[in-house]
Scaffold this active site. Structure first.
Site, PDB file in Angstrom:
ATOM      1  CD  GLU A 138     -12.028 -21.490  14.789  1.00 29.63           C
ATOM      2  OE1 GLU A 138     -11.017 -21.970  15.001  1.00 29.63           O
ATOM      3  OE2 GLU A 138     -12.114 -20.883  14.039  1.00 29.63           O
ATOM      4  NE  ARG A 139     -13.641 -16.767  15.923  1.00 27.44           N
ATOM      5  CZ  ARG A 139     -12.630 -16.198  16.350  1.00 27.44           C
ATOM      6  NH1 ARG A 139     -12.744 -15.876  16.838  1.00 27.44           N
ATOM      7  NH2 ARG A 139     -12.306 -15.444  14.982  1.00 27.44           N
ATOM      8  CG  ASN A 181     -11.422 -23.546  10.608  1.00 22.38           C
ATOM      9  OD1 ASN A 181     -11.301 -23.053   9.637  1.00 22.38           O
ATOM     10  ND2 ASN A 181     -11.486 -22.397  11.947  1.00 22.38           N
ATOM     11  CE  LYS A 260     -13.364 -21.180   6.539  1.00 19.28           C
ATOM     12  NZ  LYS A 260     -13.314 -20.837   8.767  1.00 19.28           N
ATOM     13  CD  GLU A 264     -12.188 -17.299   7.352  1.00 16.11           C
ATOM     14  OE1 GLU A 264     -12.533 -18.181   8.013  1.00 16.11           O
ATOM     15  OE2 GLU A 264     -12.784 -16.127   7.791  1.00 16.11           O
ATOM     16  CE  LYS A 338     -19.834 -18.312   8.658  1.00 19.22           C
ATOM     17  NZ  LYS A 338     -18.553 -17.389   9.164  1.00 19.22           N
ATOM     18  CG  ASP A 343     -18.487 -14.537   9.730  1.00 13.47           C
ATOM     19  OD1 ASP A 343     -19.182 -15.356  10.172  1.00 13.47           O
ATOM     20  OD2 ASP A 343     -17.028 -13.863   9.913  1.00 13.47           O
ATOM     21  CD  GLU A 371     -17.014 -15.497  15.061  1.00 10.37           C
ATOM     22  OE1 GLU A 371     -17.342 -16.598  15.237  1.00 10.37           O
ATOM     23  OE2 GLU A 371     -16.195 -14.910  15.085  1.00 10.37           O
ATOM     24  CD1 TRP A 539      -8.769  -9.362   9.248  1.00 15.81           C
ATOM     25  CD2 TRP A 539      -9.333 -11.229   8.291  1.00 15.81           C
ATOM     26  NE1 TRP A 539      -7.973 -10.539   9.652  1.00 15.81           N
ATOM     27  CE2 TRP A 539      -8.543 -11.295   9.769  1.00 15.81           C
ATOM     28  CE3 TRP A 539     -10.214 -12.445   7.885  1.00 15.81           C
ATOM     29  CZ2 TRP A 539      -8.164 -13.345   9.670  1.00 15.81           C
ATOM     30  CZ3 TRP A 539      -9.642 -13.866   8.259  1.00 15.81           C
ATOM     31  CH2 TRP A 539      -8.913 -13.948   8.591  1.00 15.81           C
TER      32      TRP A 539
HETATM   33  C1  GCU Z   1     -15.748 -16.662  11.359  1.00 12.20           C
HETATM   34  C2  GCU Z   1     -15.410 -17.017  12.957  1.00 12.20           C
HETATM   35  C3  GCU Z   1     -14.242 -17.852  12.376  1.00 12.20           C
HETATM   36  C4  GCU Z   1     -14.624 -19.270  11.754  1.00 12.20           C
HETATM   37  C5  GCU Z   1     -15.188 -19.276  10.227  1.00 12.20           C
HETATM   38  C6  GCU Z   1     -16.689 -19.635   9.804  1.00 12.20           C
HETATM   39  O1  GCU Z   1     -14.990 -15.910  10.474  1.00 12.20           O
HETATM   40  O2  GCU Z   1     -14.578 -15.763  13.049  1.00 12.20           O
HETATM   41  O3  GCU Z   1     -13.684 -18.811  13.975  1.00 12.20           O
HETATM   42  O4  GCU Z   1     -13.892 -20.260  11.395  1.00 12.20           O
HETATM   43  O5  GCU Z   1     -16.403 -17.994  10.899  1.00 12.20           O
HETATM   44  O6  GCU Z   1     -17.304 -19.575  10.032  1.00 12.20           O
HETATM   45  O7  GCU Z   1     -15.737 -20.376   8.548  1.00 12.20           O
END
Ligand code: GCU
Length: 677
Positions: A138-139, A181, A260, A264, A338, A343, A371, A539
């Site tokens: 991811e990313r 995720n 996490k 999201e 973060k 973000d 990203e 978002w």
């Molecule tokens: C950003 C990113 C996601 C990631 C998220 C996170 O939103 O686009 O891909 O899952 O950060 O840090 O959990």
């Protein structure tokens, strides 16, 4: 031990030439721990002669500070003498000598070296399976995962060993090996995947790097077959205790979990009316008997916002959720924040959460993977950005250095009012999302390796000058062996790499989203310009541009009140248009296009000027790089050239879309009459 080089990959910052100065030198390694063996292997690999008596370089594990990572460099009797706190420190000391490039005592200053942070961690957002939308990583912008292939952990982990060696040379000591995720397949790493995770941990262990797993908060349901994952339920507690016991049987030095939750779409304690402290402490108590840590992420906000609703401000969310919980987290919980409130944008203020939880171990989370900073197609050296963040003083002063605590101090457990537990644990350290994949150059863009290198070095010592760190990376990576046995670097190569990278983050900032407004990227994949891409989305990332002006009013006086989350002096500095730094103006204020910045330019003219200047900088990078043809390795040259061509195309696209958008919105012509479409 020696790690066989994976045949098809670039040696990054440890080509043989980087250690050529050790060829023929005598080295004595005193210590019988497993990492002492790693150091001996490195010495042999470098062509040094291991001896028991007098030597050019003597490395001693003194065992003086078990678990310590520091070492003392001293001029011995005509040789270099390094006394290491323990086995792990021995390895850090070895790579310290490699970085300096000499065993001559005259080339070394006497003194103690130790990391500012105990936890220096990389998080991999890798999936075992290939995700239908996000791909495998991811990313990720560097190909597939180095850990997983064909739906399982790779059989051949030699690439992982090589990666571990690279990380050891930067000082990173923790790695989380799967995406935050946590999808169904990846959740099972915690249970039936354990023997494979143990193999990965074995690949990292000789390099002093401990492995962590991202876990799903719903694991008791999805893996354990329970009806609930309520953190206060005794069966849930028992399930986690059993799961952790099995992990430790397989991996005695297992680092802990990354979570996490309620973010999201990931499951979390909210479903049971519990809060983040309840959730984090559940896992912490299961890990505590084994010394494991929970990294609980503070990236929690409403991702189903209505753009019509001006009262909700995503920037406020982490503070609103977490600050009230200060003091409720167990000692082995690290709340991972973060660096900015949104973000990982190219420019954001530092998160106010970092100044709001003195009784909680906090980690700051950075994003090495690019990203929002060009996705490893644009050259963007992030060392200067991270350095600003780590040196930021949440309690002031606004300028200068009066010794007030920095973000680095806070995450080192030394912030104002830090509880004794937080201080004793030395805070939660630094974490970052890795940018590595199975690409032959590790990071897609070969120059993005500099970010991975700089992350480790700045996590070890945030006081380092990021340009010096870049120079270290250049010296190690582009070293060439010379006849004298000393490593050497072509001065033109060094100069060109500094030309392209030193200011590349500011260059990127200049041709993308202006004055801290953020986003303006294409939705979903986040590459390339789209000024209104997120403007009417759920978002929570809006710029509110209209014919009169732009920016988000986050003041206490007339806006969302976000400025009030900062302690003085920043709550007032950001509140006032007079004192708010220009580069964050649109993050904090909605202003007319004619608003005059501190340098005397209007907002809209600044947008035009920076976008044109940014493209010119990239044109210069292309020319500079072209000058290295035939001087650096052909494959590296070609890959960088190809990336720079794309960067130039993309920078022009950004310039033209952003300038055109604001010309149309404002009706204000460019004072310099340049072509805007
Ligand atoms: C950003 C990113 C996601 C990631 C998220 C996170 O939103 O686009 O891909 O899952 O950060 O840090 O959990």
């Amino acid at each position: 031990m020696t790690t066989p080089d994976h045949p098809s990959v670039h040696p990054a910052w440890l080509p043989d030439a980087a250690t050529s100065f050790l060829r023929g030198r005598t080295v004595r390694v005193v210590g019988d721990g497993p990492l002492a063996e790693t150091v001996r292997g490195e010495a042999r690999r470098a062509g040094a002669t291991l001896v028991d008596g007098d030597a050019d370089l003597v490395l001693r594990d003194t065992g003086a500070v078990p678990g310590g990572e520091g070492f003392v460099v001293a001029h011995g009797d005509g040789h270099l003498d390094v006394a290491a706190d323990d086995d792990a420190a021995l390895l850090h000391a070895w790579f310290h000598v490699v970085r300096t490039g000499t065993t001559d005592p005259a080339g070394h200053a006497d003194g103690r070296h130790e990391p500012a942070h105990a936890l220096r961690m990389l998080d991999h957002w890798d999936n075992v399976d290939v995700h239908p939308v996000m791909g495998q990583v991811e990313r990720g912008y560097s190909g597939g995962s180095i850990f997983y292939a064909d739906g399982r952990v790779r059989e051949d982990l030699s690439r992982v060993e090589q990666y571990a060696r690279l990380l050891a040379a930067t000082g990173v000591n923790r790695v989380a090996i799967n995406n935050v995720n946590v999808h169904a397949r990846e959740a099972r790493l915690l249970t039936d995947g354990l023997p494979d995770v143990a193999r990965v941990a074995a690949a990292f262990r000789p390099w002093g790097v401990r492995v962590h797993l991202s876990v799903s908060f719903a694991s008791p349901i999805v893996l354990g077959g329970l009806a609930t994952s309520d953190p206060l339920d005794p069966d849930v507690r028992a399930w986690w205790a059993g799961a952790v016991a099995r992990v430790h049987e397989a991996i005695p030095d297992f680092g802990g979990f990354v979570v996490k939750a309620d973010s999201e779409g990931q499951p979390g304690p909210f479903a049971y009316g519990r809060d983040h402290a309840d959730g984090a402490n559940l896992l912490a108590r299961a890990l505590a008997p084994y010394g494991g840590t929970v990294h609980w992420r503070a990236f929690v906000y409403d991702h189903a916002q209505d753009w019509r609703d001006r009262s909700t401000d995503r920037a406020r969310a982490a503070y609103d959720h977490f600050a009230p919980l200060d003091g409720r987290f167990d000692e082995n919980v690290v709340v991972q924040v973060k660096h900015g409130p949104m973000d990982f944008q190219t420019r954001e203020p530092v998160s106010p959460v970092l100044a709001a939880m003195p009784r909680t171990r906090l980690a700051v989370e950075l994003q090495v993977t690019q990203e929002y900073t060009g996705q490893q197609r644009h050259a963007c050296y992030l060392g200067p950005w991270w350095s600003e963040i780590l040196r930021f003083r949440p309690w002031g002063p606004v300028e200068g250095d009066d010794g007030s605590p920095t973000v680095s101090d806070v995450v080192g457990g030394a912030g104002p009012g830090a509880s004794p537990q937080v201080a004793a644990a030395r805070g939660g350290g630094i974490a970052a999302v890795s940018n590595v994949g199975d690409d032959a150059f590790w990071t897609g863009h070969p120059l993005a390796q500099a970010n991975l290198y700089a992350f480790g070095r700045l996590a070890w010592d945030p006081a380092l000058d990021p340009t010096d760190v870049l120079d270290e990376w250049v010296s190690l990576t582009f070293a060439s062996p010379s006849v004298a046995g000393d490593r050497a670097i072509d001065p033109d190569v060094r100069a060109a790499l500094h030309d392209v990278l030193d200011d590349s983050w500011r260059t990127y900032e200049s041709y993308t989203a202006p004055l801290g407004v953020g986003f303006m990227v294409n939705p979903g994949h986040h590459y390339g310009p789209s000024v209104d891409g997120y403007e009417y989305s759920p978002w929570g990332t809006y710029h509110f541009a209209d014919r009169d002006g732009i920016g988000v009013d986050r003041t206490r006086a007339t806006g969302t009140g976000y400025t009030g989350q900062y302690p003085a002096p920043w709550r007032d500095v950001y509140e006032s248009l007079d004192t708010c730094p220009d580069e964050l103006l649109l993050f904090f204020h909605h202003v007319p296009y004619g608003h005059v910045l501190h340098d005397g330019t209007s907002v809209v003219q600044h947008v035009y000027d920076t976008h044109f200047a940014g493209v010119e900088r990239v044109e210069a990078y292309v020319r500079t790089w072209e000058g290295l043809r035939g001087t650096v390795d052909d494959a590296v040259f070609e890959r960088v050239a190809e990336r720079l061509a794309e960067q130039l195309r993309s920078a022009r696209e950004w310039r033209d879309q952003v300038c055109t958008y604001f010309l149309r919105a404002s009706g204000v012509a460019d004072a310099h009459g340049r072509r805007i479409y």
